[in-house]
Design an enzyme around this catalytic site. Structure first.
Site, mmCIF file in Angstrom:
data_model
loop_
_atom_site.group_PDB
_atom_site.id
_atom_site.type_symbol
_atom_site.label_atom_id
_atom_site.label_comp_id
_atom_site.label_asym_id
_atom_site.label_seq_id
_atom_site.Cartn_x
_atom_site.Cartn_y
_atom_site.Cartn_z
ATOM 1 N N SER A 197 49.145 6.399 57.179
ATOM 2 C CA SER A 197 49.950 7.610 57.323
ATOM 3 C C SER A 197 49.212 8.553 58.264
ATOM 4 O O SER A 197 47.976 8.525 58.305
ATOM 5 C CB SER A 197 50.120 8.290 55.960
ATOM 6 N N TYR A 257 46.228 11.048 48.119
ATOM 7 C CA TYR A 257 47.035 10.358 49.129
ATOM 8 C C TYR A 257 46.317 10.359 50.478
ATOM 9 O O TYR A 257 46.143 9.307 51.116
ATOM 10 C CB TYR A 257 48.399 11.051 49.246
HETATM 11 N N1 LIG Z 1 58.326 7.775 54.505
HETATM 12 C C1 LIG Z 1 57.432 8.300 55.308
HETATM 13 O O1 LIG Z 1 57.742 9.137 56.173
HETATM 14 C C2 LIG Z 1 55.995 7.879 55.206
HETATM 15 C C3 LIG Z 1 55.035 8.658 55.856
HETATM 16 C C4 LIG Z 1 53.725 8.246 55.829
HETATM 17 C C5 LIG Z 1 53.375 7.078 55.171
HETATM 18 N N2 LIG Z 1 54.315 6.346 54.516
HETATM 19 C C6 LIG Z 1 53.894 5.116 53.838
HETATM 20 O O2 LIG Z 1 54.888 4.119 53.943
HETATM 21 C C7 LIG Z 1 54.736 3.193 52.855
HETATM 22 C C8 LIG Z 1 56.084 2.949 52.213
HETATM 23 O O3 LIG Z 1 56.507 4.143 51.560
HETATM 24 P P1 LIG Z 1 57.994 4.704 51.686
HETATM 25 O O4 LIG Z 1 57.914 6.008 52.343
HETATM 26 O O5 LIG Z 1 58.888 3.673 52.222
HETATM 27 O O6 LIG Z 1 58.292 5.008 50.132
HETATM 28 P P2 LIG Z 1 59.271 4.278 49.092
HETATM 29 O O7 LIG Z 1 58.959 4.885 47.771
HETATM 30 O O8 LIG Z 1 60.668 4.340 49.587
HETATM 31 O O9 LIG Z 1 58.790 2.762 49.142
HETATM 32 C C9 LIG Z 1 57.571 2.349 48.563
HETATM 33 C C10 LIG Z 1 57.797 1.023 47.870
HETATM 34 O O10 LIG Z 1 56.538 0.610 47.281
HETATM 35 C C11 LIG Z 1 56.816 0.092 45.989
HETATM 36 N N3 LIG Z 1 55.623 0.161 45.148
HETATM 37 C C12 LIG Z 1 55.084 1.238 44.505
HETATM 38 N N4 LIG Z 1 54.016 0.869 43.792
HETATM 39 C C13 LIG Z 1 53.863 -0.468 43.976
HETATM 40 C C14 LIG Z 1 52.937 -1.426 43.481
HETATM 41 N N5 LIG Z 1 51.947 -1.076 42.640
HETATM 42 N N6 LIG Z 1 53.070 -2.715 43.888
HETATM 43 C C15 LIG Z 1 54.080 -3.090 44.714
HETATM 44 N N7 LIG Z 1 55.002 -2.231 45.181
HETATM 45 C C16 LIG Z 1 54.892 -0.929 44.835
HETATM 46 C C17 LIG Z 1 57.954 0.964 45.464
HETATM 47 O O11 LIG Z 1 58.633 0.341 44.390
HETATM 48 C C18 LIG Z 1 58.800 1.127 46.724
HETATM 49 O O12 LIG Z 1 59.763 0.088 46.821
HETATM 50 C C19 LIG Z 1 53.719 3.829 51.901
HETATM 51 O O13 LIG Z 1 52.449 3.219 52.108
HETATM 52 C C20 LIG Z 1 53.694 5.283 52.340
HETATM 53 O O14 LIG Z 1 52.481 5.925 52.022
HETATM 54 C C21 LIG Z 1 55.617 6.728 54.513
#
Ligand SMILES: NC(=O)c1ccc[n+]([C@@H]2O[C@H](COP(=O)([O-])OP(=O)(O)OC[C@H]3O[C@@H](n4cnc5c(N)ncnc54)[C@H](O)[C@@H]3O)[C@@H](O)[C@H]2O)c1
Length: 278
Positions: A143, A157
């Site tokens: 991130s 985080y």
């Molecule tokens: N959305 C953004 O703008 C953004 C920004 C920076 C970083 N991220 C990163 O992107 C990645 C995906 O997040 P997202 O934003 O799509 O959120 P999201 O909550 O939509 O998706 C995350 C997924 O991870 C799964 N998950 C949670 N704990 C888990 C575990 N212990 N084992 C397996 N699966 C697990 C959840 O069930 C979910 O399906 C993360 O690493 C997040 O930190 C997202």
């Protein structure tokens, strides 16, 4: 990697948001996608959605915080597909709280998923990738928080994401020194539509929002509003990630011009504070 056709791609956190967007983009390119997630129901819905557009997908309920569970995912992939070409260590969770109110359990949860989840993926799959000795790639979702780091109310985080960027750089250097055909890409989503702000749904310790102070609540609402402003859809970002992998780039980002300014300002602040003005 020129073509993704018939390549085997494993995506953790694939039932929602960024992971699902990446899985869709890969499936559209003809890859065999293995969706892994801790949420069984959401995983089933994600797989049905991909199958409806004619893709061959497999699912495996996996908790990335548990090394044995990730080992079982690797065994499943090898039994079903016989190989693996792309590993996306993408699952992640976020908490919001002042550090003074953040419990050891919340720290453990975020670190066990965001950092150790990536480590477990590498430990389980890297020996296989090295043994295969064919072009492959490990893609770790971090991130911009890991580059900005000074994020109030999100210390676990930001710390976990800084660690993922750091370990990915170390891994890339080691693989290059070995002459291994395994590349590394770090994904830095900026504002991508997802359910990350409802991460508590997967918190096994059940630490709840009720202990949040007003300041944290306001901050969280502000982040939600900022996110909504010019967010990319997960599908749009999935295409960006696949393009970055095709080009074998070390980073796949969203909202580059904005984060370039923020990260440069943070780096300059540190350099000046630590080493004096240039
Ligand atoms: N959305 C953004 O703008 C953004 C920004 C920076 C970083 N991220 C990163 O992107 C990645 C995906 O997040 P997202 O934003 O799509 O959120 P999201 O909550 O939509 O998706 C995350 C997924 O991870 C799964 N998950 C949670 N704990 C888990 C575990 N212990 N084992 C397996 N699966 C697990 C959840 O069930 C979910 O399906 C993360 O690493 C997040 O930190 C997202």
């Amino acid at each position: 990697m020129d073509s993704f056709r018939d390549k085997v791609a494993v995506v953790t956190g694939a039932a929602s948001g960024v992971g699902l967007g990446i899985a869709r983009a890969l499936a559209a390119e003809g890859a065999q996608v293995v969706l892994a997630d801790v949420e069984a129901d959401a995983l089933g819905r994600a797989a049905s959605g991909l199958e409806a557009v004619g893709s061959r997908v497999r699912t495996h309920v996996t908790d990335v915080a548990d090394a044995d569970s990730v080992g079982q995912l690797r065994d499943f992939v090898m039994a079903e597909c016989g190989r693996v070409d792309l590993l996306f260590n993408n699952a992640g969770v976020a908490t919001y709280n002042r550090m003074v109110d953040t419990t050891d359990r919340d720290w453990q949860w975020v670190i066990s998923v965001n950092l150790m989840g990536v480590v477990h993926g590498i430990n389980a799959f890297l020996p296989t990738l090295l043994e295969q000795a064919s072009p492959s790639r490990i893609v770790n979702t971090a991130s911009p928080a890991g580059l900005i780091s000074c994020l109030p109310y999100q210390a676990p985080y930001a710390a976990s994401k800084a660690a993922v960027i750091s370990l990915s750089e170390s891994l890339a250097a080691e693989l290059e020194a070995m002459g291994a055909p395994v590349g590394v890409t770090v994904v830095l989503p900026g504002k991508v539509e997802s359910a990350i702000n409802e991460s508590d749904r997967n918190n096994p310790y059940g630490e709840k929002k009720s202990i949040l102070s007003d300041a944290v609540r306001e901050y969280r609402a502000l982040v939600g509003r900022e996110f909504a402003k010019d967010a990319l859809s997960a599908n749009e970002f999935g295409l960006e990630v696949v393009a970055a992998i095709r080009a074998e780039r070390p980073f796949a980002v969203s909202h580059g011009p904005f984060f370039r300014i923020v990260v440069a300002a943070r780096n300059e602040r540190i350099l000046t504070a630590a080493y004096g003005a240039s």
